[in-house]
Write an enzyme that holds these catalytic residues in place. Structure first.
Site, PDB file in Angstrom:
ATOM      1  N   ILE A  15       0.917  -1.248  -0.086  1.00  0.00           N
ATOM      2  CA  ILE A  15      -0.084  -0.059  -0.113  1.00  0.00           C
ATOM      3  C   ILE A  15       0.804   1.161   0.125  1.00  0.00           C
ATOM      4  O   ILE A  15       0.305   2.236  -0.578  1.00  0.00           O
ATOM      5  CB  ILE A  15      -1.052  -0.023   1.195  1.00  0.00           C
ATOM      6  CG1 ILE A  15      -2.223   1.001   0.872  1.00  0.00           C
ATOM      7  CG2 ILE A  15      -0.351   0.370   2.571  1.00  0.00           C
ATOM      8  CD1 ILE A  15      -2.856   0.582  -0.306  1.00  0.00           C
ATOM      9  N   LYS A  92      -5.286   1.865   7.670  1.00  0.00           N
ATOM     10  CA  LYS A  92      -6.353   1.128   8.495  1.00  0.00           C
ATOM     11  C   LYS A  92      -5.922  -0.350   8.560  1.00  0.00           C
ATOM     12  O   LYS A  92      -5.091  -0.844   7.767  1.00  0.00           O
ATOM     13  CB  LYS A  92      -7.674   1.232   7.587  1.00  0.00           C
ATOM     14  CG  LYS A  92      -7.736   0.812   6.171  1.00  0.00           C
ATOM     15  CD  LYS A  92      -7.223  -0.502   5.691  1.00  0.00           C
ATOM     16  CE  LYS A  92      -8.131  -1.703   6.076  1.00  0.00           C
ATOM     17  NZ  LYS A  92      -7.789  -2.827   5.225  1.00  0.00           N
TER      18      LYS A  92
HETATM   19  P1  NAP Z   1       2.646  -5.558   3.120  1.00  0.00           P
HETATM   20  O1  NAP Z   1       2.687  -5.415   1.493  1.00  0.00           O
HETATM   21  O2  NAP Z   1       2.966  -6.735   3.840  1.00  0.00           O
HETATM   22  O3  NAP Z   1       3.234  -4.250   3.549  1.00  0.00           O
HETATM   23  C1  NAP Z   1       3.644  -4.014   5.053  1.00  0.00           C
HETATM   24  C2  NAP Z   1       5.155  -3.527   5.169  1.00  0.00           C
HETATM   25  O4  NAP Z   1       5.038  -3.474   6.590  1.00  0.00           O
HETATM   26  C3  NAP Z   1       6.092  -4.726   4.511  1.00  0.00           C
HETATM   27  O5  NAP Z   1       6.687  -4.580   3.474  1.00  0.00           O
HETATM   28  C4  NAP Z   1       6.941  -4.522   5.806  1.00  0.00           C
HETATM   29  O6  NAP Z   1       8.247  -3.893   5.324  1.00  0.00           O
HETATM   30  C5  NAP Z   1       6.610  -3.861   7.038  1.00  0.00           C
HETATM   31  N1  NAP Z   1       6.370  -4.745   8.203  1.00  0.00           N
HETATM   32  C6  NAP Z   1       5.945  -5.970   8.186  1.00  0.00           C
HETATM   33  N2  NAP Z   1       6.121  -6.578   9.275  1.00  0.00           N
HETATM   34  C7  NAP Z   1       6.540  -5.551  10.149  1.00  0.00           C
HETATM   35  C8  NAP Z   1       7.081  -5.583  11.399  1.00  0.00           C
HETATM   36  N3  NAP Z   1       6.888  -6.624  12.172  1.00  0.00           N
HETATM   37  N4  NAP Z   1       7.795  -4.347  11.968  1.00  0.00           N
HETATM   38  C9  NAP Z   1       7.861  -3.373  11.094  1.00  0.00           C
HETATM   39  N5  NAP Z   1       7.446  -3.528   9.776  1.00  0.00           N
HETATM   40  C10 NAP Z   1       6.905  -4.589   9.328  1.00  0.00           C
HETATM   41  O7  NAP Z   1       1.039  -5.097   3.486  1.00  0.00           O
HETATM   42  P2  NAP Z   1       0.054  -3.813   2.811  1.00  0.00           P
HETATM   43  O8  NAP Z   1      -0.649  -4.607   1.970  1.00  0.00           O
HETATM   44  O9  NAP Z   1       1.069  -2.764   2.418  1.00  0.00           O
HETATM   45  O10 NAP Z   1      -0.732  -3.622   3.908  1.00  0.00           O
HETATM   46  C11 NAP Z   1      -0.410  -2.659   5.274  1.00  0.00           C
HETATM   47  C12 NAP Z   1      -1.218  -2.252   5.940  1.00  0.00           C
HETATM   48  O11 NAP Z   1      -2.151  -1.359   4.896  1.00  0.00           O
HETATM   49  C13 NAP Z   1      -2.379  -2.996   6.365  1.00  0.00           C
HETATM   50  O12 NAP Z   1      -2.921  -2.640   7.578  1.00  0.00           O
HETATM   51  C14 NAP Z   1      -3.563  -3.204   5.377  1.00  0.00           C
HETATM   52  O13 NAP Z   1      -4.820  -3.321   5.849  1.00  0.00           O
HETATM   53  C15 NAP Z   1      -3.559  -1.651   4.869  1.00  0.00           C
HETATM   54  N6  NAP Z   1      -4.073  -1.541   3.428  1.00  0.00           N
HETATM   55  C16 NAP Z   1      -3.416  -2.286   2.652  1.00  0.00           C
HETATM   56  C17 NAP Z   1      -4.074  -2.332   1.201  1.00  0.00           C
HETATM   57  C18 NAP Z   1      -3.660  -3.139   0.063  1.00  0.00           C
HETATM   58  O14 NAP Z   1      -4.545  -3.067  -0.943  1.00  0.00           O
HETATM   59  N7  NAP Z   1      -2.593  -3.882   0.211  1.00  0.00           N
HETATM   60  C19 NAP Z   1      -5.081  -1.158   0.916  1.00  0.00           C
HETATM   61  C20 NAP Z   1      -5.495  -0.212   2.081  1.00  0.00           C
HETATM   62  C21 NAP Z   1      -4.967  -0.283   3.279  1.00  0.00           C
HETATM   63  P3  NAP Z   1       9.852  -4.288   5.690  1.00  0.00           P
HETATM   64  O15 NAP Z   1       9.872  -5.834   5.841  1.00  0.00           O
HETATM   65  O16 NAP Z   1      10.736  -3.731   4.890  1.00  0.00           O
HETATM   66  O17 NAP Z   1       9.964  -3.549   7.197  1.00  0.00           O
END
Ligand code: NAP
Length: 313
Positions: A15, A92
């Site tokens: 995101i 969120k």
């Molecule tokens: P994601 O692709 O898994 O990205 C989350 C990022 O956070 C990872 O790249 C990671 O980067 C970091 N992270 C993971 N575990 C961590 C930890 N233990 N400590 C610190 N950093 C950590 O997930 P995402 O889809 O972007 O979603 C993230 C949030 O945005 C969620 O709450 C989701 O509900 C919300 N969201 C997502 C979307 C969507 O379409 N994907 C849409 C709206 C909102 P590093 O490993 O480099 O630290």
């Protein structure tokens, strides 16, 4: 504050890259000054830090952070940012529990900074017109269908299946953020059934029966196993006709006729969120509505948890 808000982006996953980076680049209220992620590297020439503590210890001038990590780790990062006096934009859901969001709200108030619990789906173009049309209507029933293929939309996101990861409520809470905004009365969980894969800690599907204070039933169907056409729809039956908000709030029809929605009015979901964040920072206030998170917590509290087939990506 004179000049743009100097913003650091934390958690450079899907995101952050798909939506935050372009929305920040297009908004003159903000200047991206650093990124923070445990993996990866810098964005162009910008400073890059492995965690929020390294950013806090650096000499980079920061006014605000946007936190795009999974919910389980957001509170601790937000607390560090608030202690530094930085404004905080929470993706969120705003936290993994209600109590931790309340504690952040109080900390932000005490520190005099703005805390923003963002709900991007509320900025979909059909949402405000739907809310306006429903005001004052007599409702008969509401059906919420949020069915998507987790393998397509959340590949490799192990956190979603862990405690505090929300499972199918990760997208489901988007539907609740719309429903709590457009429906005219408070509603509450009466019954819920949560299907939890035997090798996971979070549900893959759920059926929730809500009712509002005027006795209107609201049925919600969430499923992460949907293949083929995906559904992100809210249908509201009223005495004046049926309102359908489809595709996550981006398409609106009333009585079978499509209502053109003004995409520009809210500039799209993430530009709309950043415009709101700039507005609350300028006004010196916070915007923290936990209503969608409360319904998810209530579904976990009130629901029957059913063990189903294990899930393998
Ligand atoms: P994601 O692709 O898994 O990205 C989350 C990022 O956070 C990872 O790249 C990671 O980067 C970091 N992270 C993971 N575990 C961590 C930890 N233990 N400590 C610190 N950093 C950590 O997930 P995402 O889809 O972007 O979603 C993230 C949030 O945005 C969620 O709450 C989701 O509900 C919300 N969201 C997502 C979307 C969507 O379409 N994907 C849409 C709206 C909102 P590093 O490993 O480099 O630290």
């Amino acid at each position: 504050m004179s000049g743009p808000i100097r913003l650091a982006l934390v958690g450079m996953g899907k995101i952050a890259r798909d939506q935050h980076l372009p929305a920040i680049a297009a908004d003159p209220h903000f200047e991206l000054v650093a990124t923070v992620s445990r993996h990866g590297g810098p964005e162009g020439d910008l400073p890059f830090f492995p965690d929020i503590h390294a950013l806090a210890a650096s000499d980079v001038a920061v006014d605000a952070v946007a936190l795009c990590t999974p919910p389980q780790v957001r509170r601790a990062i937000a607390e560090t940012a608030i202690a530094k006096g930085w404004h905080v934009f929470l993706e969120k859901p705003p936290g993994a529990t209600l109590a931790e969001v309340e504690s952040l709200r109080l900390a932000a108030e005490a520190r005099g900074i703005s805390l923003f619990a963002s709900w991007h789906s509320r900025y979909a173009p059909g949402v405000e017109p739907a809310r306006a049309w429903l005001a004052g209507k007599t409702l008969r029933g509401v059906t919420i269908t949020w069915r998507e293929d987790v393998r397509v939309w959340h590949p490799g996101q192990a956190w979603i299946w862990q405690p505090g990861g929300f499972g199918v409520f990760d997208p489901g809470i988007n539907a609740l953020s719309i429903a709590t905004h457009i429906l005219p009365r408070p509603f509450f969980v009466e019954e819920a059934e949560l299907d939890v894969p035997s090798n996971c800690a979070a549900p893959i599907a759920a059926r929730i029966a809500f009712r509002d204070t005027a006795d209107v039933p609201i049925a919600m169907d969430l499923d992460f196993r949907q293949e083929g056409p995906q559904s992100w729809d809210i249908v509201v039956e009223t005495e004046s006709g049926t309102l359908t908000l489809a595709k996550g709030g981006s398409e609106l029809s009333i009585g079978g006729g499509e209502i053109p929605v003004a995409e520009d009015a809210l500039h799209g979901e993430y530009p709309g969120l950043y415009a709101r964040f700039a507005e609350i920072v300028a006004a010196g206030v916070s915007d923290v509505d936990v209503a969608p998170l409360r319904h998810v917590a209530d579904a976990f509290l009130r629901g029957r948890h059913v063990s189903v087939d294990p899930f393998f990506e």
